[in-house]
Design an enzyme around this catalytic site. Structure first.
Site, PDB file in Angstrom:
ATOM      1  N   GLY A 284       0.929  -1.423   0.351  1.00 23.72           N
ATOM      2  CA  GLY A 284      -0.186  -0.160  -0.143  1.00 23.72           C
ATOM      3  C   GLY A 284       1.122   1.012   0.081  1.00 23.72           C
ATOM      4  O   GLY A 284       2.348   1.232   0.195  1.00 23.72           O
TER       5      GLY A 284
ATOM      6  N   CYS B  47       5.723  -6.616   1.434  1.00 26.00           N
ATOM      7  CA  CYS B  47       5.892  -4.721   1.463  1.00 26.00           C
ATOM      8  C   CYS B  47       4.635  -4.682   2.809  1.00 26.00           C
ATOM      9  O   CYS B  47       5.231  -4.231   4.208  1.00 26.00           O
ATOM     10  CB  CYS B  47       5.532  -4.318   0.366  1.00 26.00           C
ATOM     11  SG  CYS B  47       6.380  -2.146  -0.048  1.00 26.00           S
ATOM     12  N   TYR B  48       3.960  -3.495   2.431  1.00 21.48           N
ATOM     13  CA  TYR B  48       3.137  -2.773   3.365  1.00 21.48           C
ATOM     14  C   TYR B  48       2.289  -4.002   5.108  1.00 21.48           C
ATOM     15  O   TYR B  48       2.363  -3.413   5.817  1.00 21.48           O
ATOM     16  CB  TYR B  48       1.733  -1.917   2.908  1.00 21.48           C
ATOM     17  CG  TYR B  48       1.205  -1.263   3.745  1.00 21.48           C
ATOM     18  CD1 TYR B  48       1.572   0.401   4.419  1.00 21.48           C
ATOM     19  CD2 TYR B  48       0.023  -1.456   4.238  1.00 21.48           C
ATOM     20  CE1 TYR B  48       0.739   0.486   5.297  1.00 21.48           C
ATOM     21  CE2 TYR B  48      -0.929  -1.105   5.323  1.00 21.48           C
ATOM     22  CZ  TYR B  48      -0.513   0.314   5.790  1.00 21.48           C
ATOM     23  OH  TYR B  48      -1.043   1.026   7.002  1.00 21.48           O
TER      24      TYR B  48
ATOM     25  N   HIS C  71       7.879  -7.829  -4.136  1.00 26.40           N
ATOM     26  CA  HIS C  71       6.585  -8.151  -4.580  1.00 26.40           C
ATOM     27  C   HIS C  71       7.050  -9.233  -5.557  1.00 26.40           C
ATOM     28  O   HIS C  71       7.893  -8.762  -6.095  1.00 26.40           O
ATOM     29  CB  HIS C  71       6.626  -6.781  -5.053  1.00 26.40           C
ATOM     30  CG  HIS C  71       6.326  -5.519  -4.087  1.00 26.40           C
ATOM     31  ND1 HIS C  71       4.718  -5.646  -4.564  1.00 26.40           N
ATOM     32  CD2 HIS C  71       6.731  -4.197  -3.864  1.00 26.40           C
ATOM     33  CE1 HIS C  71       4.704  -3.885  -3.633  1.00 26.40           C
ATOM     34  NE2 HIS C  71       5.775  -3.857  -3.651  1.00 26.40           N
TER      35      HIS C  71
ATOM     36  N   GLU D 220       4.971 -10.355  -6.365  1.00 30.81           N
ATOM     37  CA  GLU D 220       4.142 -10.478  -7.413  1.00 30.81           C
ATOM     38  C   GLU D 220       4.482 -10.048  -8.954  1.00 30.81           C
ATOM     39  O   GLU D 220       4.191 -10.184 -10.484  1.00 30.81           O
ATOM     40  CB  GLU D 220       2.698  -9.748  -7.159  1.00 30.81           C
ATOM     41  CG  GLU D 220       2.520  -8.549  -6.890  1.00 30.81           C
ATOM     42  CD  GLU D 220       3.017  -7.971  -5.970  1.00 30.81           C
ATOM     43  OE1 GLU D 220       2.584  -7.236  -5.258  1.00 30.81           O
ATOM     44  OE2 GLU D 220       3.245  -8.917  -5.025  1.00 30.81           O
TER      45      GLU D 220
ATOM     46  N   ASP E  90      -9.377  -5.058 -25.351  1.00 31.16           N
ATOM     47  CA  ASP E  90     -10.649  -5.193 -24.326  1.00 31.16           C
ATOM     48  C   ASP E  90     -11.770  -4.942 -25.386  1.00 31.16           C
ATOM     49  O   ASP E  90     -12.542  -5.692 -23.945  1.00 31.16           O
ATOM     50  CB  ASP E  90      -9.870  -3.967 -23.304  1.00 31.16           C
ATOM     51  CG  ASP E  90      -8.558  -4.088 -23.065  1.00 31.16           C
ATOM     52  OD1 ASP E  90      -7.727  -4.889 -22.898  1.00 31.16           O
ATOM     53  OD2 ASP E  90      -7.642  -3.166 -22.531  1.00 31.16           O
TER      54      ASP E  90
ATOM     55  N   LYS F 272      -4.722  -7.503 -18.260  1.00 30.52           N
ATOM     56  CA  LYS F 272      -4.176  -8.143 -20.087  1.00 30.52           C
ATOM     57  C   LYS F 272      -4.289  -9.795 -20.502  1.00 30.52           C
ATOM     58  O   LYS F 272      -4.865 -10.015 -21.036  1.00 30.52           O
ATOM     59  CB  LYS F 272      -3.536  -6.909 -20.754  1.00 30.52           C
ATOM     60  CG  LYS F 272      -3.279  -7.159 -22.274  1.00 30.52           C
ATOM     61  CD  LYS F 272      -4.511  -6.670 -22.642  1.00 30.52           C
ATOM     62  CE  LYS F 272      -4.640  -5.162 -22.473  1.00 30.52           C
ATOM     63  NZ  LYS F 272      -5.634  -4.347 -23.466  1.00 30.52           N
TER      64      LYS F 272
END
Length: 550
Positions: free
Chosen positions: A70, A97-98, A184, A186, A242, A405
């Protein structure tokens, strides 16, 4: 799912026997991406607002909980807090992280603001592999985005790794099932991040890892039918992957209740309007209304320089046009009543009388960059999120709002969208308007940018690099430079070339294009586009930059 929306009454998974890991969103840019990476591991994951409470999390019977990153400092007055009862649920908890800083502070560790923030690539040094980092190298790159740092782990926890600016970059307390990592895992720029998540899911949480995203299309079609019922729908069609996937999903769901509206705002790339008409009007036989509003958008953008103002102006004008088209289709007004600068033609059996639903190809990356939730920072307002007017009269249908995406492309392939459309590079809704930087949008600048972009795309395709790049495009700053052409002094425009690699648009690295390719691109632009006399290359990653300049 964002903080501004309540948690759903029932989990999103359609299988009662599937293992689930809950991700709590503390406003980080990568929160939804964490859930996406968990799904890639074969474990269903749902993103919930951080404030839903331990009781709501427990009701879902998750196998584990992940606390996201965050933008706040854990010591800020309005910092999102940690519900301590989450640590009493009897399931493993991983803080990222946060989320790691919250865990450390709650459990008595020392968290302080570092003298130097750590953003982008960093080097991780593993001192103890423990359970979480088992099988990983002692030295590895990792993606960081923080200023607060854990200096001392909680009592009973083992510090596993450090980095340049983080004395404790990972810790674990296996007995209590508590784990924290400062980096991170991810993002694709953390090469061993997915392995870390897999270890947490398989070895710590005991997940079966047998969930598949193959049912996304079927599930979205069901949800669209539930939302729309027998109502009429207008789809905002741009021709990109999209909006194209969104249009075909809705068409599969409600058939002739759908009418697609394509607005030619004059901000598209070369020949794209003609391609959209051919694909949807002829190939898919979807009812299509084409609105030529080029003059309207140029007038609306006249004198506008500030990027947020551009986005909001374009978003508002889009909605006004859709409202006008809905009124026409309902028989309330005729084409003769269209505002000056607007022409309309149709193909197929157009019938959307009483349309009250508007379909958009909004992705989750659009939502979170537009500040889609309490505690989330606004990076820029996307025209279909932060640019929507407050007096919107349509109910939105956004079947891709929770997807990134790569998932959208998977759905597009599943429902039969042609490969050339599935793999079309992302193009912003406001189009070339936000690639004309530092000055107002004019017809001359649009023509220059269109011609340069066409050269770039042609050369990249010829080099066989199109599919390897997330995006490649040109930017036209409001800058002139002195040059020499044909022994004469010139004072022409500067064109910037931007090409990036990415998996999800949340992070991106500048593409190392071959020198000979760059040479051909620059030579052609300066030689074929009379107003251009200089070409430059953008070599900034995201973060700290964004992919688009505005």
């Amino acid at each position: 799912m964002t903080d501004s929306a309540p948690a759903p009454e029932t989990p999103l998974s359609t299988r009662a026997d599937v293992d689930e890991v809950v991700v709590l969103d503390f406003g980080g840019q990568y929160s939804q991406l964490i859930a996406r990476r968990v799904r890639e591991c074969g474990v269903f994951s749902e993103l919930l607002p951080h404030h839903v409470g331990a009781a709501e999390v427990a009701r879902r019977k998750p196998k584990g909980v992940i606390l996201s990153g965050g933008p706040a400092s854990v010591y800020a007055d309005d910092a999102p807090p940690l519900d301590a009862q989450l640590l009493e649920l009897g399931v493993p908890v991983l803080g990222i992280c946060y989320g790691m800083q919250l865990l450390a502070r709650e459990l008595g560790g020392r968290v302080e603001s570092a003298e130097v923030g750590e953003y982008g690539r960093s080097q991780l040094t593993v001192q103890e592999h423990g359970t979480l980092l088992r099988g990983q190298p002692d030295d590895q790159p990792a993606w960081m985005s923080h200023r607060d740092t854990v200096y001392t782990p909680p009592a009973g926890a083992t510090a596993l790794a450090s980095s340049t600016s983080s004395p404790v970059a990972a810790f674990e307390d296996v007995e209590r099932g508590l784990f924290g990592i400062q980096y991170h895992p991810e993002v694709v720029h953390t090469p061993y991040g997915q392995q870390t998540l897999e270890t947490f899911l398989r070895d710590v949480c005991g997940c079966a890892m047998d969930w598949s995203a193959a049912n996304i299309a079927e599930e979205q079609i069901r949800l669209i039918r539930e939302q729309v019922g027998d109502g009429k729908v207008i789809c905002a069609l741009s021709g990109g992957v999209d909006s194209s996937v969104a249009a075909l999903l809705v068409h599969r769901a409600v058939g002739d209740q759908l009418t697609c509206v394509y607005v030619d705002h004059g901000l598209m790339r070369k020949n794209e309007t003609e391609q959209v008409e051919k694909t949807f009007g002829e190939q898919f036989e979807v009812p299509l209304v084409v609105v030529d509003a080029r003059e309207r958008f140029l007038e609306r953008l006249a004198g506008t320089v500030e990027p947020e103002a551009k986005r909001k102006a374009i978003g508002a004008e889009f909605i006004r046009i859709f409202e006008e088209e809905a009124a026409k289709l309902a028989g309330a007004v005729s084409d003769d009543d269209a505002p000056e600068g607007t022409e309309v033609h149709t193909s197929g059996d157009v019938s959307a009388e009483g349309a009250r639903f508007l379909v958009q190809g909004t992705l989750y990356s659009d939502v979170i960059e537009s500040g889609g939730g309490t505690g989330a920072a606004t990076i820029k307002s996307h025209h279909n999120v932060g640019g929507l007017p407050e007096d919107l009269t349509f109910e939105l249908v956004e079947p891709l709002r929770a997807l990134f995406k790569d998932e959208v492309r998977a759905v597009g392939t599943e429902i039969g969208l042609p490969e050339r459309m599935v793999w079309r590079q992302p193009f912003p809704g406001p189009g070339l308007a936000i690639r004309i930087v530092g000055g107002e949008v004019t017809q001359e600048k649009l023509d220059i940018l269109r011609d340069c972009d066409a050269i770039l795309q042609e050369e990249i395709r010829a080099a066989g690099l199109y599919r390897e790049l997330w995006q490649s495009f040109c930017v036209l700053p409001d800058v002139r430079s002195v040059g020499v052409q044909g022994d004469e002094r010139t004072y022409g425009y500067v064109v910037a070339v931007r090409a990036v690699t990415s998996d999800d648009a949340m992070t991106a690295d500048w593409a190392r294009l071959p020198y000979d390719l760059l040479d051909r691109v620059a030579t052609r632009m300066v030689g074929e586009v009379r107003q251009v006399n200089r070409v430059v290359l953008d070599i900034t990653s995201k973060p700290p930059g964004t992919i688009e300049w505005e």
